[in-house]
Design a protein around this motif. Structure first.
Motif, PDB file in Angstrom:
ATOM      1  N   ALA A   1      -0.744 -10.850   9.982  1.00 34.12           N
ATOM      2  CA  ALA A   1       0.142 -10.887   8.817  1.00 34.12           C
ATOM      3  C   ALA A   1      -0.293  -9.751   7.887  1.00 34.12           C
ATOM      4  N   VAL A   2       0.679  -8.961   7.474  1.00 33.92           N
ATOM      5  CA  VAL A   2       0.339  -7.725   6.749  1.00 33.92           C
ATOM      6  C   VAL A   2       1.047  -7.686   5.402  1.00 33.92           C
ATOM      7  N   ASP A   3       0.289  -7.354   4.346  1.00 27.36           N
ATOM      8  CA  ASP A   3       0.894  -7.031   3.051  1.00 27.36           C
ATOM      9  C   ASP A   3       0.837  -5.529   2.851  1.00 27.36           C
ATOM     10  N   ARG A   4       1.993  -4.936   2.561  1.00 28.30           N
ATOM     11  CA  ARG A   4       2.043  -3.497   2.315  1.00 28.30           C
ATOM     12  C   ARG A   4       1.978  -3.248   0.809  1.00 28.30           C
ATOM     13  N   ILE A   5       1.010  -2.426   0.372  1.00 28.74           N
ATOM     14  CA  ILE A   5       0.888  -2.049  -1.031  1.00 28.74           C
ATOM     15  C   ILE A   5       0.890  -0.524  -1.058  1.00 28.74           C
ATOM     16  N   PHE A   6       2.112   0.019  -1.226  1.00 25.97           N
ATOM     17  CA  PHE A   6       2.258   1.464  -1.082  1.00 25.97           C
ATOM     18  C   PHE A   6       2.418   2.142  -2.440  1.00 25.97           C
ATOM     19  N   ASP A   7       2.105   3.414  -2.461  1.00 25.30           N
ATOM     20  CA  ASP A   7       2.325   4.257  -3.639  1.00 25.30           C
ATOM     21  C   ASP A   7       1.492   3.802  -4.840  1.00 25.30           C
ATOM     22  N   VAL A   8       0.211   3.556  -4.595  1.00 24.11           N
ATOM     23  CA  VAL A   8      -0.664   3.090  -5.673  1.00 24.11           C
ATOM     24  C   VAL A   8      -1.851   4.042  -5.840  1.00 24.11           C
ATOM     25  N   GLY A   9      -1.546   5.325  -5.970  1.00 26.38           N
ATOM     26  CA  GLY A   9      -2.602   6.337  -6.098  1.00 26.38           C
ATOM     27  C   GLY A   9      -3.454   6.140  -7.334  1.00 26.38           C
ATOM     28  N   VAL A  10      -4.665   6.675  -7.297  1.00 26.37           N
ATOM     29  CA  VAL A  10      -5.643   6.407  -8.356  1.00 26.37           C
ATOM     30  C   VAL A  10      -5.279   7.064  -9.681  1.00 26.37           C
ATOM     31  N   ALA A  11      -4.356   8.043  -9.663  1.00 28.46           N
ATOM     32  CA  ALA A  11      -3.991   8.666 -10.936  1.00 28.46           C
ATOM     33  C   ALA A  11      -3.067   7.767 -11.753  1.00 28.46           C
ATOM     34  N   GLY A  12      -2.599   6.680 -11.175  1.00 29.58           N
ATOM     35  CA  GLY A  12      -1.791   5.721 -11.913  1.00 29.58           C
ATOM     36  C   GLY A  12      -2.388   4.341 -11.677  1.00 29.58           C
ATOM     37  N   LEU A  13      -3.550   4.145 -12.254  1.00 30.22           N
ATOM     38  CA  LEU A  13      -4.381   3.004 -11.930  1.00 30.22           C
ATOM     39  C   LEU A  13      -3.675   1.670 -12.143  1.00 30.22           C
ATOM     40  N   HIS A  14      -2.776   1.641 -13.144  1.00 32.36           N
ATOM     41  CA  HIS A  14      -2.125   0.375 -13.471  1.00 32.36           C
ATOM     42  C   HIS A  14      -1.291  -0.135 -12.299  1.00 32.36           C
ATOM     43  N   ARG A  15      -0.676   0.786 -11.544  1.00 26.56           N
ATOM     44  CA  ARG A  15       0.108   0.342 -10.388  1.00 26.56           C
ATOM     45  C   ARG A  15      -0.798  -0.343  -9.375  1.00 26.56           C
ATOM     46  N   LEU A  16      -2.001   0.220  -9.186  1.00 23.47           N
ATOM     47  CA  LEU A  16      -2.943  -0.380  -8.253  1.00 23.47           C
ATOM     48  C   LEU A  16      -3.428  -1.716  -8.773  1.00 23.47           C
ATOM     49  N   LEU A  17      -3.812  -1.750 -10.061  1.00 22.44           N
ATOM     50  CA  LEU A  17      -4.360  -2.986 -10.621  1.00 22.44           C
ATOM     51  C   LEU A  17      -3.306  -4.081 -10.620  1.00 22.44           C
ATOM     52  N   ASP A  18      -2.073  -3.672 -10.786  1.00 26.12           N
ATOM     53  CA  ASP A  18      -0.972  -4.632 -10.787  1.00 26.12           C
ATOM     54  C   ASP A  18      -0.865  -5.364  -9.446  1.00 26.12           C
ATOM     55  N   ARG A  19      -1.344  -4.724  -8.416  1.00 27.67           N
ATOM     56  CA  ARG A  19      -1.282  -5.334  -7.085  1.00 27.67           C
ATOM     57  C   ARG A  19      -2.643  -5.856  -6.620  1.00 27.67           C
ATOM     58  N   ALA A  20      -3.607  -5.843  -7.557  1.00 27.53           N
ATOM     59  CA  ALA A  20      -4.985  -6.154  -7.156  1.00 27.53           C
ATOM     60  C   ALA A  20      -5.099  -7.543  -6.536  1.00 27.53           C
ATOM     61  N   ASP A  21      -4.362  -8.505  -7.054  1.00 27.48           N
ATOM     62  CA  ASP A  21      -4.502  -9.855  -6.507  1.00 27.48           C
ATOM     63  C   ASP A  21      -4.056  -9.926  -5.056  1.00 27.48           C
ATOM     64  N   THR A  22      -2.985  -9.206  -4.732  1.00 29.73           N
ATOM     65  CA  THR A  22      -2.558  -9.184  -3.335  1.00 29.73           C
ATOM     66  C   THR A  22      -3.627  -8.551  -2.457  1.00 29.73           C
ATOM     67  N   ILE A  23      -4.188  -7.465  -2.961  1.00 24.54           N
ATOM     68  CA  ILE A  23      -5.235  -6.793  -2.186  1.00 24.54           C
ATOM     69  C   ILE A  23      -6.432  -7.714  -2.026  1.00 24.54           C
ATOM     70  N   ARG A  24      -6.803  -8.392  -3.121  1.00 22.89           N
ATOM     71  CA  ARG A  24      -7.990  -9.269  -3.073  1.00 22.89           C
ATOM     72  C   ARG A  24      -7.761 -10.466  -2.163  1.00 22.89           C
ATOM     73  N   ALA A  25      -6.515 -10.791  -1.894  1.00 18.48           N
ATOM     74  CA  ALA A  25      -6.230 -11.947  -1.043  1.00 18.48           C
ATOM     75  C   ALA A  25      -6.402 -11.610   0.435  1.00 18.48           C
ATOM     76  N   ALA A  26      -6.553 -10.341   0.748  1.00 20.14           N
ATOM     77  CA  ALA A  26      -6.634  -9.951   2.157  1.00 20.14           C
ATOM     78  C   ALA A  26      -8.027 -10.175   2.713  1.00 20.14           C
ATOM     79  N   ASN A  27      -8.133 -10.324   4.043  1.00 21.97           N
ATOM     80  CA  ASN A  27      -9.414 -10.466   4.711  1.00 21.97           C
ATOM     81  C   ASN A  27      -9.932  -9.141   5.236  1.00 21.97           C
ATOM     82  N   VAL A  28      -9.047  -8.180   5.254  1.00 24.47           N
ATOM     83  CA  VAL A  28      -9.445  -6.814   5.616  1.00 24.47           C
ATOM     84  C   VAL A  28      -8.393  -5.903   4.992  1.00 24.47           C
ATOM     85  N   VAL A  29      -8.812  -4.728   4.537  1.00 23.28           N
ATOM     86  CA  VAL A  29      -7.898  -3.804   3.886  1.00 23.28           C
ATOM     87  C   VAL A  29      -7.954  -2.454   4.592  1.00 23.28           C
TER      88      VAL A  29
END
Lengths: 250, 250, 250, 250, 250, 250, 250, 250
Positions: free
Chosen positions: D147-175
């Motif tokens: 089962a795969v979650d796609r979190i695309f277009d979250v480059g480090v120069a726009g940190l808020h986009r990444l942080l906004d998806r942090a919970d989804t990322i943290r829910a994964a067992n491997v990234v």
């Protein structure tokens, strides 16, 4: 904004000394990092009980000893990598439980038993010169609670030695492979097993090994699937990634 | 959590239907990113009015046209770099104000005048082959509201041409220098001026220029102080950094 | 041709002992560099009052002391980079005002207060090993009259620490970011701010960091716009460029 | 020596027409590879049911179609990477179940449902140009039952986009993290999670990105622990390693 | 300030309408570059009669034709390097004297005979693939008036062919040596002669020749003294430097 | 076969004690290298009176002293490069005429005056750190009989210093330019003069200078024509090539 | 000077029409290369009957056909490498014996049977993409008269396939191993055999294989002794060296 | 499974206490490595009598002495490379037959005469600095029983010295060529001979030799066919490969 501040603000809202609108403005204008920091702290709290790791290179013995003390006082386990017996002597005087891992050039101080990780890890290396890196990986794994099988000195030019140990390697749930020179071992091991292989290039070699570059490139181009690579001589990194993989089995 | 949610929560505290403690728990457990996102949004709002830039390479004409439309509909200016006349034709059909900058391979669409930046920028380049990169920098600066002096074809092997333009260069508040081959021009310019110099290595050259590597290394090793370097052929990056520097004078 | 010569020549023209034509010939045949040199001198005079900087590496303590003396005798401030306490002892014996900046490995001698630069600079670094480079940048900025905020040990692997300091960073008019290893910090900082970011790659790391090459390449490829890069470990260069940017606000 | 041969030999021993000693000599002198091959076969048999993967680049459409046919006839699933719609047309004519994954440039043909892998994988990428590589990783994971979650277009120069998806990322067992340019994303993600991170450098970028070398070096030097790196643009390799890690949880 | 201005100023001094002091101030405040430019012009005038060279790559046929026209109209000779027969056709239609040098990929247009340079140049190359580069050097030399001996296809793996031509090589006053692959020829030639050797690495080779890097490094490390190296494939540069050396004998 | 042997053989033919056929057989069966060697010897004889040069690095003081003795006994001049005062003390004890060139780290022993070379050489360097390499070139030139003008510390970031010395540089018949860091000086000098320029990259610099690689690449890519490059730090090589060029004027 | 000339000269000495001294002068002044050339020719004569090899890349079909004709007319065998079927068609029209080796991209024309070389060669390759290089080696060996065993598609990630063929490999007197990607195969094969192993890196791979650099470095660093390496993709070179080794057994 | 186990199993079959089917199952399920290991052992037994080689670098004198003892006790010859006189003293105290090869930095201990290898090897080197590497090759060859001709100090810049020794080189059955700097010697030697040439790049040189990289690349690109390359400074590897080639003539 610490939790006390937040409580105070909410109580002021309840008591009517602060309007919801004013409170909303104040909350919105807070540096979000403070809440974020709290959250991360909480997150770290979830991880409590995990050991801390100190990179010993570039630090003075006194600096290392001070850091180890601070961690030990909190009752946490601590691992120091890239260190030497002198640092151990300094620390062992006060904390006799500190143990020096000679081949791995690591020092560990365990205030309590780590939670055992499920499964087994195999740490494989090509030549005796690769042993320090392999041992750093093995000690890192054991420090995090993993059961480790060491399969050393099984370079690809003497395939029978490797094949002789193939069953042990195949019994592992994750394999760390350290190799210098041509860095071929992860490809061969990767062909033998169906579990993740963590490849650690070492700077062993001379001339066109370019301090591990040859091994690094070889490992990145491994024809075996399922191989992930860490930095040159980064035994700790290889062991830590392997420990994370085993922990996923919890 | 959007602002409405927050208001609702605070009102519930005021009305006593939610205790301060329960509210604190809920607030603390919020993903901080949500608030953070709001904050960043707010932050972006402060920047409103600034133009957007689209990197045209690797995008189809239709994709670019769609992006430009969306931005223009919000009334914002937009700059497309690394694009071609075909894209311009497509866009100009609907938006005649779109302008194609041939030498810079850029397209700009200005819905309103940009706020003029204080001071002047000089854009200097070594040879005619460096002009596309230099023009990309110049167009980027002008698009952001800067006054730009172009001093082109003043390579170091013909020093008199450079010195002949020295007063214009010295009059600038920031200088962008694009050069390929040996990349010496930023060092020479850096010795003439007392303002920041942004060096843009270009891939102009052959053989041991290694696609701009020679110029890049030269610029990083400039014996003149006050030189910052951007990526090879990155005229936009050089112009944008120069615009930020001028804006600091506002 | 010094000014006296020129006067003499012109007086001879006035007195009729030298015809205008002959004078023109003599003036035209002068090495233009002499006039040029005078002009540059004049130009340098405009800059009078600016401190001088000595690169201490490869110079003997006696050489450095002699240079410092000569500059101090003219009443000018002087900064020596890449030096050590031994040099400081030598100089401090004669000039007690000399100050050694331990973390930055710099020595400064201020004969008078520098003109304060407008605005603030933030100097950010990733790990404690990057501090010497970051401090060199900070001391350079302060020596030129800048107000500096130090935000150290905020590597990207612990984002909350960085975000916790984001407001301080956002308050700066220019940001210098020193980082080794993967060199990711300037990209992250560049995404948080709208002012120029000067990236200083450091040689911190091992193996495939190749003495700072990994960080250097990462910074040149930053996905954040507005980032200029200086040479590896060139804290002075980063600080000096930042000081020039602040001075532009005068 | 095939199984029939071995039976014959053992029967001869039983019947007394071959002495145990002579049989031992014959067995010992057998090329061990034959038995070894049998064993490996047996070993592979244990893995039966696992899909096969074909690297499509450098193969003609006809070659790929033939290979796919042979695998499909055995009732096995097959994934073809680095292929194009033309190959899909060719295969789909005969096997309508074949599916083309446009963004990933992959073709899959599933003869039966794969055994679901436990847990979840997150596939993260920095920019839209990295999507093909990220999709190759995601399709590979899904093809193996993840089962795969796609979190695309979250480059480090726009940190808020990444942080906004942090919970989804943290829910994964491997990234799995794919990024080009400065390759900073795995370090930032590695600091957010406590599970293995597989970093895939992409060749996205220009100039000093040197076709992905900058991102590769950055990832190898990640200051976050728990990051393993695969080859440039090797989305399949990243996805496969992640699938192996998930399977370890079975 | 042009010469007329200067005359006027001096006459005003003579006539007493301008005091010597005021004149000195005006002269000193002139941008020195103007006089410098005049001087360099004068300097260039001394060089009048020397041919001009146009680098043809990256220019359109029309651009080249226009440049050639402008130079020819001034009665000067012109050489175009890295061009093709199409450009020649275009130019020859108007200027039948234009000549295309097929092997050298050069076009020359001589409006008058060049001054013969004293002595002889030898142009040596290793294999037939190096001929285009060697011919570019030879044509450049001849265009500047040098007598040239071509000694082609004398690679070091067939030493007798080289030794068979040794007397011709030894008769030269300067030797240009073009070689790809292992780039050994300049070292061998350098051991045979006592005159300057100009080494031109070529991009001939494959694999680990890395587009001429192998030959370039070999030539820079030549164990023979008296060898200077130019850029990869830079036949023009080699020929031009050799022409300068011969001209020194005038 | 030395000349005496050949005479003897021919006389035997004349005297009839050796038949022409037998003589032909003997001559043809000679290893051609012997005649070749004789010829080369003869060739070397033509060069008699030229000094010998010893590369001092990697040789013990005793080895160097022995070599110097052997050469001095033949009455020849000798230059030792890359050596130190200790070697000088050893040699000067026996041969007081030996002279140590401190800045150049060379030792010379002149048994007689070298034949003066016609014309002048200019040796130019960028910074004081480049002086050792520049001095090695200058001493090499003087040792071979050249008149040398030293123009040191004229880096491109302070163009006026260079231009101030332009007339001296323009007066030279060959120019050697040593520079580290960005290696821009040869391009600037090459634009000022019309004589051969020998560029010597130095390893001066740090970080991305990569021990002189940046300067080397810059020089190979010089936009000025007429520049030949020697190995990094190879002051002797640059001086020797310049001496060969001057000698061509004899 | 050909043998007849020498006879004539010696006879003139005998007859007294040429003095020994004059003869000595003439002999000494001969270019020694002429005799040397004769000797080498003689040497080549010893090799007569050996086939010639033409490197087809960079030559036009007509050029290749002409060369092949010239060699065939002398009755010699000829091998053309790096060529294509179009060239074969051209040649086969006139010389039907010409044979095209599709996988090896070679053309051979045998005018007579080559002398069989003693022993056997094994040509081993890792993947199907390496076959063209391996076939070039195999065809080269067969063209020179060697018996060749092809062991293809035995990459190290599937060790059983390699071991299954180990006896064939061990039966060879020399082994050529072609491999791309991580280039590990020569190390593994080198550990299985006690004969020379010629390793041919191929450019098969992508990303960090850097067009075969990874394989090349791996092979140079092989932990197995007895491995010699040739250039990337140089199948001919590997086959030719192997043929020389077999011929030594004659 | 050791041989005893196998005997037991077969005897049980003979005695009827184990059915052929059950025995087949047990045999098939054996780890093949055990039999394989036995076989490899047997294979090694065939090689018995061959000397062992110890890589001395990175081992302590005591470790080396212990290894040498263990080998010597089995009556086998042993060669230690990269060692020093101190190790020799330690070993010679107990085993006076141990011999130190000063120039080669090797120690050999021969318990009996090696079987003489047929033919001769030539070991050629360019300069005196290459002698240690060349001697390591020569000593390795002699230790394995080869007759060796040393042809030292015959660099390509003094061709006559090389040609003077050409007959000796041509008399060899295999040639090892060690060279640093531009690494041209193997190409020249490869053109003189028709036997395998083993090229050993050395790290001799400075600047752009990049510790032997220049020589390595040159050798890989040799225009002479029949050249195989080993790692930089790997004299042992070159000598060992040459010994294998000679042994093939047995």
């Amino acid at each position: 904004m610490d939790p006390g501040d937040l409580d105070e603000l909410l109580r002021a809202v309840k008591q009517g000394t602060l309007s919801p609108d004013a409170a909303a403005v104040r909350l919105k204008s807070l540096p979000f990092e403070d809440l974020g920091f709290a959250k991360v702290d909480h997150h770290r709290a979830l991880r409590r009980g995990f050991p801390e790791v100190v990179y010993g290179a570039r630090k003075t013995p006194d600096q290392i000893a001070a850091i180890v003390d601070r961690i030990a006082e909190r009752g946490q386990n601590v691992l120091v990598t890239r260190t030497d017996p002198e640092v151990h002597s300094l620390i062992a005087a006060r904390r006799p439980a500190a143990r020096y891992h000679d081949a791995a050039r690591c020092l560990s101080l365990s205030m309590r038993e780590p939670t055992p990780l499920p499964g087994r890890a195999a740490v494989v290396c090509a030549g005796t010169s690769d042993v320090p890196v392999a041992e750093e990986a093995a000690v890192t794994l054991e420090f995090h609670g993993a059961a480790v099988d060491r399969i050393f000195d099984v370079g690809v030019a003497g395939l029978h030695r490797l094949l002789d140990r193939a069953d042990t390697i195949r019994a592992a749930n994750v394999v760390v492979v350290a190799a210098g020179m041509e860095g071929a071992l992860p490809s061969v091991v990767g062909g033998l097993v169906d579990v993740p292989v963590i490849a650690v290039p070492t700077s062993v070699g001379y001339g066109a090994s370019f301090q591990g570059l040859a091994a690094l490139l070889a490992m990145l181009n491994s024809c075996a699937s399922g191989v992930g690579v860490v930095n040159i001589d980064n035994g700790f990194g290889g062991g830590y990634l392997a420990a994370l993989i085993l922990r996923g089995r919890l």
